[in-house]
Write an enzyme that holds these catalytic residues in place. Structure first.
Site, mmCIF file in Angstrom:
data_model
loop_
_atom_site.group_PDB
_atom_site.id
_atom_site.type_symbol
_atom_site.label_atom_id
_atom_site.label_comp_id
_atom_site.label_asym_id
_atom_site.label_seq_id
_atom_site.Cartn_x
_atom_site.Cartn_y
_atom_site.Cartn_z
ATOM 1 N N HIS A 224 0.865 -1.186 0.000
ATOM 2 C CA HIS A 224 0.000 0.000 0.000
ATOM 3 C C HIS A 224 0.901 1.235 0.000
ATOM 4 O O HIS A 224 1.855 1.307 0.771
ATOM 5 C CB HIS A 224 -0.892 0.037 1.239
ATOM 6 N N HIS B 101 0.897 5.782 -1.118
ATOM 7 C CA HIS B 101 0.162 6.987 -1.524
ATOM 8 C C HIS B 101 0.892 7.597 -2.712
ATOM 9 O O HIS B 101 1.048 8.806 -2.814
ATOM 10 C CB HIS B 101 0.086 7.979 -0.378
ATOM 11 N N ASP C 196 0.838 -5.465 -20.063
ATOM 12 C CA ASP C 196 1.826 -6.511 -19.731
ATOM 13 C C ASP C 196 1.634 -7.054 -18.326
ATOM 14 O O ASP C 196 2.018 -8.185 -18.018
ATOM 15 C CB ASP C 196 3.247 -5.944 -19.848
ATOM 16 N N HIS D 65 -8.507 7.461 -1.056
ATOM 17 C CA HIS D 65 -7.395 6.986 -0.224
ATOM 18 C C HIS D 65 -6.157 6.747 -1.078
ATOM 19 O O HIS D 65 -5.293 7.617 -1.168
ATOM 20 C CB HIS D 65 -7.822 5.720 0.521
ATOM 21 N N TYR E 281 -12.175 -13.001 -16.782
ATOM 22 C CA TYR E 281 -13.379 -13.519 -17.436
ATOM 23 C C TYR E 281 -14.411 -12.411 -17.610
ATOM 24 O O TYR E 281 -15.594 -12.663 -17.603
ATOM 25 C CB TYR E 281 -13.954 -14.671 -16.602
HETATM 26 O O1 5SP Z 1 -3.016 5.175 4.443
HETATM 27 C C1 5SP Z 1 -2.506 5.458 5.511
HETATM 28 C C2 5SP Z 1 -2.959 6.645 6.286
HETATM 29 O O2 5SP Z 1 -3.913 7.349 5.496
HETATM 30 C C3 5SP Z 1 -1.380 4.608 6.027
HETATM 31 O O3 5SP Z 1 -0.972 3.749 4.971
HETATM 32 C C4 5SP Z 1 -0.165 5.421 6.433
HETATM 33 O O4 5SP Z 1 0.229 6.141 5.314
HETATM 34 C C5 5SP Z 1 0.907 4.491 6.893
HETATM 35 O O5 5SP Z 1 0.445 3.975 8.086
HETATM 36 P P1 5SP Z 1 1.392 2.962 8.917
HETATM 37 O O6 5SP Z 1 1.646 1.749 8.047
HETATM 38 O O7 5SP Z 1 2.683 3.697 9.216
HETATM 39 O O8 5SP Z 1 0.587 2.656 10.165
#
Ligand code: 5SP
Length: 229
Positions: free
Chosen positions: A92, A94, A117, A166, A225
């Site tokens: 994850h 940003h 790809d 997000h 699918y």
């Molecule tokens: O999306 C978020 C907060 O919006 C989190 O992903 C932080 O950006 C990172 O959080 P930690 O992994 O440090 O708790």
């Protein structure tokens, strides 16, 4: 086993600043091995992160090893591990371009072979969470909304999603592969945005035959699918 798992997750997390995908402590990477998940600790700057800081939890989130709190996104990671059998690593971030599409609430169209790809179709953006879902358990419900978004999609063929308002989550067969897919997603997001500016709309999706050729050449199976796109 546990030390090797921690090492893989530590090294994968350190790829995020290397590829310019994070600012400050934003983002996290995890990997699942059997019933154990290793994940970055919460709030730790990447240049301060050590392998021994990686936290081990079970699939219910109980801490098995680690002095620090696990990432605040842990429940999102765990919900994806519980529902997407083909994945063993999650990232994850940003990252700017993918997060901009998430903030706009828009799917990223498959409009180039670079995208094709690695991603067999558009990158879906989830719906926004309701106030009740946010209040109840934001991270768990973020995972649930991602799973809901993939009811008709194959998470093995589309290893990424945008969570509305997000940011992106990507996944793969390992922590390292999930980071690779995060880099691909960020590039695809940037190129799609620029293509749309150049075309003044769209951008126009590539044909199904070109999508098939590129994705299947790399992945050797018709994993998606969905309808003709
Ligand atoms: O999306 C978020 C907060 O919006 C989190 O992903 C932080 O950006 C990172 O959080 P930690 O992994 O440090 O708790």
């Amino acid at each position: 086993m546990r030390d090797e798992l921690k090492q893989r997750v530590y090294e994968a997390n350190m790829l995020l600043p290397k590829y310019g995908l994070i600012t400050f402590t934003w983002g996290n990477v995890s990997e699942r091995e059997g019933d154990i998940v290793a994940i970055k600790p919460s709030g730790v700057e990447y240049d301060m992160l050590r392998q021994e800081d990686i936290v081990l939890v079970d699939l219910e989130g109980k801490v098995l090893e680690g002095a620090l709190h696990p990432s605040s996104d842990l429940d999102t990671h765990l919900e994806l591990y519980r529902n997407f059998e083909s994945i063993s690593g999650i990232t994850h971030t940003h990252s700017e371009w993918a997060t901009a599409w998430a903030q706009a609430g828009l799917d990223i169209p498959a409009c180039g072979t670079t995208h094709a790809d690695y991603i067999y179709g558009d990158v879906p953006c989830t719906r926004g969470l309701t106030s009740d879902e946010i209040r109840e358990d934001y991270e768990l419900n973020t995972g649930r909304v991602i799973v809901e978004t993939f009811r008709e999609l194959d998470a093995a063929a589309i290893p990424c999603v945008l969570v509305k308002n997000h940011g992106p989550f990507t996944w793969g067969k390992s922590a390292a592969e999930s980071v690779h897919n995060a880099v691909v997603l960020e590039q695809a997001a940037k190129m799609a945005f620029v293509a749309r500016e150049l075309q003044g709309s769209g951008p126009e999706r590539i044909s199904q035959s070109l999508l098939d050729k590129h994705y299947l050449r790399k992945h050797g199976k018709n994993a998606y699918y969905g309808q003709e796109r």
